[in-house]
Motif scaffolding. Structure first.
Motif, mmCIF file in Angstrom:
data_model
loop_
_atom_site.group_PDB
_atom_site.id
_atom_site.type_symbol
_atom_site.label_atom_id
_atom_site.label_comp_id
_atom_site.label_asym_id
_atom_site.label_seq_id
_atom_site.Cartn_x
_atom_site.Cartn_y
_atom_site.Cartn_z
ATOM 1 N N GLY A 65 49.526 43.354 33.209
ATOM 2 C CA GLY A 65 48.332 42.577 33.531
ATOM 3 C C GLY A 65 47.656 43.139 34.801
ATOM 4 O O GLY A 65 46.653 42.358 35.243
ATOM 5 N N LEU A 66 48.124 44.122 35.623
ATOM 6 C CA LEU A 66 47.417 44.690 36.722
ATOM 7 C C LEU A 66 46.097 45.379 36.093
ATOM 8 O O LEU A 66 46.297 46.279 35.351
ATOM 9 N N ARG A 67 44.767 45.197 36.605
ATOM 10 C CA ARG A 67 43.669 46.150 36.434
ATOM 11 C C ARG A 67 43.864 47.227 37.119
ATOM 12 O O ARG A 67 44.257 47.314 38.377
ATOM 13 N N ALA A 68 44.031 48.358 36.365
ATOM 14 C CA ALA A 68 44.023 49.674 37.040
ATOM 15 C C ALA A 68 43.560 50.938 36.507
ATOM 16 O O ALA A 68 43.050 51.018 35.549
ATOM 17 N N HIS A 69 43.510 51.866 37.415
ATOM 18 C CA HIS A 69 43.052 53.199 37.128
ATOM 19 C C HIS A 69 44.313 54.240 37.270
ATOM 20 O O HIS A 69 44.763 53.982 38.703
ATOM 21 N N VAL A 70 44.579 54.784 36.551
ATOM 22 C CA VAL A 70 45.664 55.654 36.630
ATOM 23 C C VAL A 70 45.283 57.079 36.389
ATOM 24 O O VAL A 70 44.757 57.414 35.267
ATOM 25 N N GLY A 71 45.583 58.005 37.378
ATOM 26 C CA GLY A 71 45.260 59.505 37.183
ATOM 27 C C GLY A 71 46.262 60.309 37.193
ATOM 28 O O GLY A 71 47.396 60.345 38.035
ATOM 29 N N ILE A 92 50.963 33.510 49.108
ATOM 30 C CA ILE A 92 50.515 33.920 47.768
ATOM 31 C C ILE A 92 51.063 33.284 46.595
ATOM 32 O O ILE A 92 51.957 33.685 46.337
ATOM 33 N N ARG A 93 50.524 31.978 46.133
ATOM 34 C CA ARG A 93 51.287 31.160 45.095
ATOM 35 C C ARG A 93 50.962 31.822 43.992
ATOM 36 O O ARG A 93 51.991 31.725 42.917
ATOM 37 N N THR A 94 49.865 31.994 43.449
ATOM 38 C CA THR A 94 49.586 32.398 42.273
ATOM 39 C C THR A 94 48.582 33.502 42.059
ATOM 40 O O THR A 94 47.620 33.368 42.933
ATOM 41 N N VAL A 95 48.531 34.368 41.424
ATOM 42 C CA VAL A 95 47.402 35.660 41.078
ATOM 43 C C VAL A 95 47.286 35.744 39.636
ATOM 44 O O VAL A 95 48.111 35.678 38.768
ATOM 45 N N TRP A 96 45.803 35.902 39.190
ATOM 46 C CA TRP A 96 45.410 36.024 38.112
ATOM 47 C C TRP A 96 44.537 37.209 38.141
ATOM 48 O O TRP A 96 44.051 37.465 38.956
ATOM 49 N N VAL A 97 44.673 37.991 36.802
ATOM 50 C CA VAL A 97 43.703 38.944 36.558
ATOM 51 C C VAL A 97 43.105 38.668 35.022
ATOM 52 O O VAL A 97 43.884 38.471 34.194
ATOM 53 N N ALA A 98 41.789 38.513 35.320
ATOM 54 C CA ALA A 98 41.098 38.212 34.024
ATOM 55 C C ALA A 98 41.651 37.122 33.312
ATOM 56 O O ALA A 98 41.636 37.076 31.987
ATOM 57 N N GLY A 99 41.733 36.311 34.139
ATOM 58 C CA GLY A 99 42.262 34.806 33.624
ATOM 59 C C GLY A 99 43.784 34.507 33.339
ATOM 60 O O GLY A 99 44.123 33.454 33.081
ATOM 61 N N LEU A 121 35.735 25.053 38.941
ATOM 62 C CA LEU A 121 35.600 26.512 38.209
ATOM 63 C C LEU A 121 35.931 26.350 36.752
ATOM 64 O O LEU A 121 37.357 26.033 36.650
ATOM 65 N N HIS A 122 35.121 26.890 35.985
ATOM 66 C CA HIS A 122 35.474 26.928 34.591
ATOM 67 C C HIS A 122 35.893 28.427 34.060
ATOM 68 O O HIS A 122 34.910 29.116 34.301
ATOM 69 N N VAL A 123 36.971 28.729 33.623
ATOM 70 C CA VAL A 123 37.414 30.122 33.082
ATOM 71 C C VAL A 123 37.344 30.069 31.730
ATOM 72 O O VAL A 123 38.243 29.239 31.103
ATOM 73 N N GLY A 124 36.708 30.813 31.144
ATOM 74 C CA GLY A 124 36.632 30.813 29.677
ATOM 75 C C GLY A 124 38.049 31.716 28.953
ATOM 76 O O GLY A 124 38.614 32.361 30.019
ATOM 77 N N ALA A 125 37.890 31.819 27.800
ATOM 78 C CA ALA A 125 39.208 32.026 27.159
ATOM 79 C C ALA A 125 39.419 33.870 27.232
ATOM 80 O O ALA A 125 40.448 34.332 27.102
ATOM 81 N N ASP A 126 38.145 34.413 27.402
ATOM 82 C CA ASP A 126 37.921 35.751 27.638
ATOM 83 C C ASP A 126 38.373 36.228 29.279
ATOM 84 O O ASP A 126 38.215 37.301 29.561
ATOM 85 N N GLY A 127 38.794 35.123 30.104
ATOM 86 C CA GLY A 127 38.918 35.436 31.467
ATOM 87 C C GLY A 127 37.917 35.473 32.194
ATOM 88 O O GLY A 127 38.135 35.955 33.535
ATOM 89 N N VAL A 128 36.770 35.449 31.811
ATOM 90 C CA VAL A 128 35.607 35.482 32.823
ATOM 91 C C VAL A 128 35.082 33.844 33.055
ATOM 92 O O VAL A 128 35.092 32.942 32.298
ATOM 93 N N PRO A 183 48.116 50.670 22.796
ATOM 94 C CA PRO A 183 48.045 49.154 22.360
ATOM 95 C C PRO A 183 48.126 48.228 23.295
ATOM 96 O O PRO A 183 48.628 48.213 24.267
ATOM 97 N N GLY A 184 46.983 47.309 23.227
ATOM 98 C CA GLY A 184 46.652 46.013 24.103
ATOM 99 C C GLY A 184 45.546 46.380 24.930
ATOM 100 O O GLY A 184 45.181 45.584 26.004
ATOM 101 N N ASN A 185 45.273 47.756 25.100
ATOM 102 C CA ASN A 185 44.345 48.194 26.096
ATOM 103 C C ASN A 185 42.845 48.136 25.453
ATOM 104 O O ASN A 185 42.003 48.723 25.989
ATOM 105 N N GLU A 186 42.664 47.410 24.375
ATOM 106 C CA GLU A 186 41.245 47.354 24.007
ATOM 107 C C GLU A 186 40.200 46.886 24.640
ATOM 108 O O GLU A 186 39.162 47.281 24.527
ATOM 109 N N ASN A 187 40.328 46.118 25.782
ATOM 110 C CA ASN A 187 39.645 45.780 26.776
ATOM 111 C C ASN A 187 39.483 46.850 27.878
ATOM 112 O O ASN A 187 38.693 46.561 29.051
#
Lengths: 458, 458
Positions: free
Chosen positions: A155-161, A442-449, A26-33, A198-202
């Motif tokens: 780095g948790l992908r989240a929706h906050v209400g 659960i040894r390692t977890v990634w979000v967007a790389g 698996l090849h993960v790019g610098a953008d996490g995709v 700040p930091g939430n540009e993506n």
């Protein structure tokens, strides 16, 4: 964060019905995709490895008993109920709400109380493999923004209400919006504030318009929130047809079911997450499908507070998006895997029925069963699909939201085959993961790389 | 192994309805029995500590977030199905039995296959906090004796049954007793061999007479096993009224329910463990009560293979002893805590019903709920009481079969109160342990005062 390559077994929910397991590069790019995923040993895989070596891109090699799988999506979490997780479920609903839950949520008026609770929650969810979460916060802007910031930082992908609830008939005096105007202004400010962090540009963390549920909101507030969501292009979450009490209340007040009422207020759209939805009719499901909205199925919570099991297969047959929710603290587990196993178990119990005093032929309803492959789908791609997120499968073009599972970790309850036997099937491994995986696995977890939990692999 | 003293919080199932938590000073004698338990700070507690200091007896002090609780009793485990745990539950029962389970069990003809499987199983059960287990082994004497030896070596309190199954109509040709005489002779030899194992002078490991279930046994075998159990004073285990198919099969063949048939064969006595028992009538329960036999409730397994939930409260009201069983691998979890939480969840689902298409008033049956305090009782004293074992509560006179739970362990999903809040109630902590305890929380396990898993405390 730079690009990297991982070689090892990949467990992938290819479709709702089918799970695969194969050794991949698996090849993960610098953008996490995920740029590429090739079967190990093929010319294409070798080319990826050669290119990585030439360019100095890190290559991680998993051990034979380790595997990669997509991270979990949790579509329904009451963040302020975190301190109550695994407690108080013996109480009747009214007592649970009035004596425990509302007073606890009211304490989040103090951001200094909120911050450590939310910090512990976010890190614990990540440690349990959750890579996408959908949160009800509280009515308090500063604390809720604190939650958004903490998600972003970890780095948790989240929706906050920011929760909106203004009806004095149900909401306590010290925990409700004082007016429709205040609630709408707060929700509007919150949407802008989250988007501007700040930091939430993506847009890793997104706001959600969040009417608690119809019984807690006046018509004016519901109408205003629908208009706000449309104006802001903002996603929506609420509770829907959860229990007899709630379902009947809405029918009495509105003359229609939740879905129709929500639709009239402009609250039923693509990107709307409807928690529970146990009492939806076929017509409700057709409407939800037509609007592109989704159901957050919360099987553990429903055993305690809904008094019924969502007929999930019926929702799928109607074309409705369905993912899973832990519904902390109405549900007791922070693990989406535990909830996925419970979804399969509850579907069996809906199918066969419960009461041995009834004849087998009339005890249950047929065609309600789910397989564990379907459970894995619900826990991963079912959830991300409901949210319109390009993640949930480990395939090119998807964000690398992933868990590295170590089936041979010390403290594991996942059993490997006896020595000399072939490895288990993909279906069996999927089932073991949903049924027996614990935090030691659960040894390692990634979000967007980005590595968001655990050790650098392997 | 010598005597020792432990000071710390003790979570104790005082009765089925009531759980307590208090700081205690516990004195465990060299024979593994609790000599005394006094509230910390009292004169009696101080006297125990002074005496220990004078005589050089080790004293262990637990940290504030640590606690002692009784170990778990698992009343129903199919030991040879261990390699199948968490797998194959999507299969229909017949396929599950014929294609997976019977062929797997048949492999235990080879003790070299059995030994590492049983070794891993026993150590994993201990690591999950199980201190008493009741095993179905296979029909193979040497492998089953290997299991008994492994339990003894690791210090697990166990009941091991050599399975008897001789009916060619149900049992495959390569996995059944060839004759009644062979099965009875083997069972008799096995009883004597287990009792005579070196190191088993205190009967930590006991044999059980084990007819698989009525459909797998001829009348002659069942009759012979009843007589053998009486002659040897040996406990008995079998399956009882598990599913519609099994229940109806017995009614057709015997003209009566399982309990009456078992009673006629002399198989229903104090010390008999009846797995499942979902379809027992009130008359069945009265008979089981009259004989002093017990039910092993297996809530997870029942969701997959029974098609009904045991009306447990009804069994209690009839005075029947009830404990919990994981029913590995019909149940997917090696954790009695997970099964206890599922017992509470399943009881809720029996109480409220499942099917949202039915009106609330007729969806479930009333008075079926269980509290988490009751779940803890089932997991501990309910099980030991069913077996007539003096353990399951941390009180003077009981064997020190115990777990040290670290609520603050790294990798824990048990949440402590927010800073500054008082600690949770005993009921809430009991619920957290059943719902959220994982292997990282189980720091040390003792059976009869012997440390059988984990680190020396604290």
């Amino acid at each position: 964060m730079g690009e990297f390559v991982i070689c090892g077994h990949v467990l992938n929910p290819a479709s709702a019905r089918h799970v695969t397991m194969a050794r991949q590069v698996l090849h993960v790019g610098a953008d996490g995709v995920i740029v590429a995923s090739h079967a190990a040993g093929t010319a294409a895989a070798t080319a990826v490895l050669d290119d990585a070596a030439r360019r100095g891109v890190p290559v991680h090699e998993l051990a034979p008993a380790q595997l990669l799988m997509p991270g979990f999506a949790d579509l329904h979490v009451h963040a302020p109920q975190w301190p109550q997780m695994g407690r108080a479920l013996d109480l009747p609903l009214r007592e649970w709400l009035e004596q425990r839950t509302f007073p606890l949520e009211a304490r989040f008026a103090d951001p200094a109380f909120a911050a450590p609770v939310y910090e512990q929650m976010v890190t614990t969810l990540l440690a349990n493999g959750t890579t996408t979460a959908v949160f009800f916060a509280t009515i308090h802007e500063e604390s809720s923004l604190t939650l958004a910031r903490i998600c972003l930082r970890h780095g948790l992908r989240a929706h906050v209400g920011l929760v909106a609830m203004d009806d004095p008939a149900l909401c306590p005096a010290d925990y409700r919006n004082p007016s429709i105007a205040q609630a709408l202004a707060a929700s509007s400010r919150f949407i802008h504030a989250v988007r501007a962090l700040p930091g939430n540009e993506n847009a890793l963390v997104r706001p959600m318009v969040t009417p608690r549920f119809i019984p807690a909101c006046t018509d004016g507030l519901l109408h205003g929130l629908g208009a706000l969501a449309a104006a802001e292009g903002c996603m929506i979450q609420t509770h829907c047809s959860e229990s007899d009490w709630e379902h009947d209340y809405v029918r009495q007040r509105m003359g229609v079911n939740d879905t129709v009422a929500l639709d009239r207020f402009g609250l039923l759209r693509r990107g709307t997450v409807l928690a529970h939805s146990c009492f939806m009719t076929a017509e409700d499901m057709a409407l939800v499908h037509a609007r592109g909205a989704a159901i957050a199925h919360c099987p553990l919570s429903n055993a305690y507070f809904a008094g019924a099991v969502l007929p999930l297969r019926q929702a799928w047959q109607a074309g409705v998006h369905v993912g899973l929710g832990t519904d902390i603290s109405g549900g007791y587990s922070p693990s989406v895997a535990v909830n996925a196993a419970m979804a399969v178990t509850a579907a069996r119990m809906l199918d066969t029925g419960n009461d041995p005093a009834l004849p087998a032929a009339t005890r249950g309803r047929t065609d309600a069963r789910l397989t564990f492959a379907e459970g894995l789908w619900l826990a991963t791609r079912g959830g991300t699909d409901a949210l319109g997120i390009t993640a949930g499968q480990l395939a090119p073009g998807m964000a690398f939201d992933a868990i590295m599972v170590d089936r041979a970790a010390p403290g594991s309850n996942i059993m490997l085959p006896p020595a000399g036997d072939p490895d288990h099937t993909a279906e069996d491994i999927a089932q073991q993961i949903l049924c027996n995986m614990g935090r030691p696995n659960i040894r390692t977890v990634w979000v967007a790389g980005r590595r968001v939990h655990g050790a650098e692999t392997p």
